[in-house]
Design a protein around this motif. Structure first.
Motif, short mmCIF file in Angstrom:
data_model
loop_
_atom_site.label_atom_id
_atom_site.label_comp_id
_atom_site.label_asym_id
_atom_site.label_seq_id
_atom_site.Cartn_x
_atom_site.Cartn_y
_atom_site.Cartn_z
N THR A 102 0.51 -3.00 -8.55
CA THR A 102 0.75 -1.61 -8.91
C THR A 102 1.04 -0.79 -7.67
OG1 THR A 102 -0.72 -1.85 -10.82
CG2 THR A 102 -0.22 0.39 -10.12
N ILE A 103 0.25 -1.00 -6.62
CA ILE A 103 0.47 -0.28 -5.35
C ILE A 103 1.83 -0.63 -4.76
CG2 ILE A 103 -0.32 -0.07 -2.96
CD1 ILE A 103 -3.21 -0.32 -4.05
N VAL A 104 2.17 -1.93 -4.73
CA VAL A 104 3.46 -2.37 -4.19
C VAL A 104 4.60 -1.78 -5.02
CG1 VAL A 104 4.96 -4.39 -3.87
CG2 VAL A 104 2.59 -4.46 -3.10
N PHE A 105 4.49 -1.89 -6.35
CA PHE A 105 5.53 -1.35 -7.23
C PHE A 105 5.66 0.17 -7.05
CE2 PHE A 105 6.93 0.38 -11.35
CZ PHE A 105 8.19 -0.20 -11.41
N GLY A 106 4.50 0.86 -6.99
CA GLY A 106 4.51 2.32 -6.78
C GLY A 106 5.13 2.67 -5.44
N THR A 107 4.78 1.91 -4.41
CA THR A 107 5.34 2.15 -3.08
C THR A 107 6.86 1.94 -3.09
OG1 THR A 107 3.27 1.43 -2.07
CG2 THR A 107 5.20 1.49 -0.64
#
Length: 198
Positions: free
Chosen positions: A23-28
């Motif tokens: 989620t963090i990677v995708f959001g970033t």
């Protein structure tokens, strides 16, 4: 049983961790893409607008003004381009006015001159500018569109010389001064007989 529950809990925690990381990677990635797209648009949109304006101006339409949308180098380029557009528009108008004035002067001369003068195209065809005297001298009603070789009733070898000169004039027109090309014209040495005037 505790061991199984501990393994399940560890697997669950690992899965949650992976989901959070993804989620963090995708959001970033999404945020990075949005920022990059916005930055790219601030460059490409003004450039696309400037390119569109350049194509319009290239067609001879100098009325479309160019607006500088940014205060960076692209905005400065747009402002310089707008200054250039205005200058070209003014010069083009001045040039058109000068050409119109010169054509008017030529027409006045053609109306009042006693000599039989006409203008010919680089294809050897008489154009619309000729003196009224030329009509009476050549005893014709209209000269426009008539081939000079036909009008002068030239011999075959004279036509060949004249055609060669026209080819030379066409090839050298942009590169050589007109007075040099005229000196080579074979018609300067051709005289019409009285029979060919009738």
């Amino acid at each position: 049983e505790n061991l199984t529950e501990l393994k399940r809990s560890a697997s669950y925690s690992a899965l949650i961790s992976i989901i959070i990381i993804l989620t963090i990677v995708f959001g970033t990635l999404l945020i990075t893409y949005s920022i990059t797209k916005k930055q790219a648009d601030t460059i490409t949109e003004p450039l696309a607008s400037l390119a569109k304006s350049a194509k319009t101006i290239a067609t001879g339409d100098y009325d479309l003004s160019i607006k500088a949308e940014t205060n960076d180098e692209i905005g400065e380029l747009a402002r310089d381009f707008e200054t250039m557009r205005k200058t070209v528009k003014i010069f083009t108008k001045q040039l058109k006015d000068m050409v119109q004035e010169k054509n008017s002067q030529i027409n006045d001369i053609m109306e009042n001159i006693e000599e039989g003068i006409c203008t010919i195209s680089l294809k050897g065809v008489i154009q619309g500018q000729y003196s009224k005297s030329a009509l009476s001298i050549l005893d014709v009603e209209d000269l426009e569109g008539i081939s000079l070789t036909t009008l002068l009733d030239l011999e075959i070898d004279q036509i060949d010389f004249f055609d060669d000169w026209l080819r030379l004039a066409s090839n050298k027109y942009d590169k050589m001064r007109w007075n040099k090309i005229v000196r080579l014209c074979p018609l300067l040495n051709i005289t019409r007989t009285q029979n060919s005037l009738k």
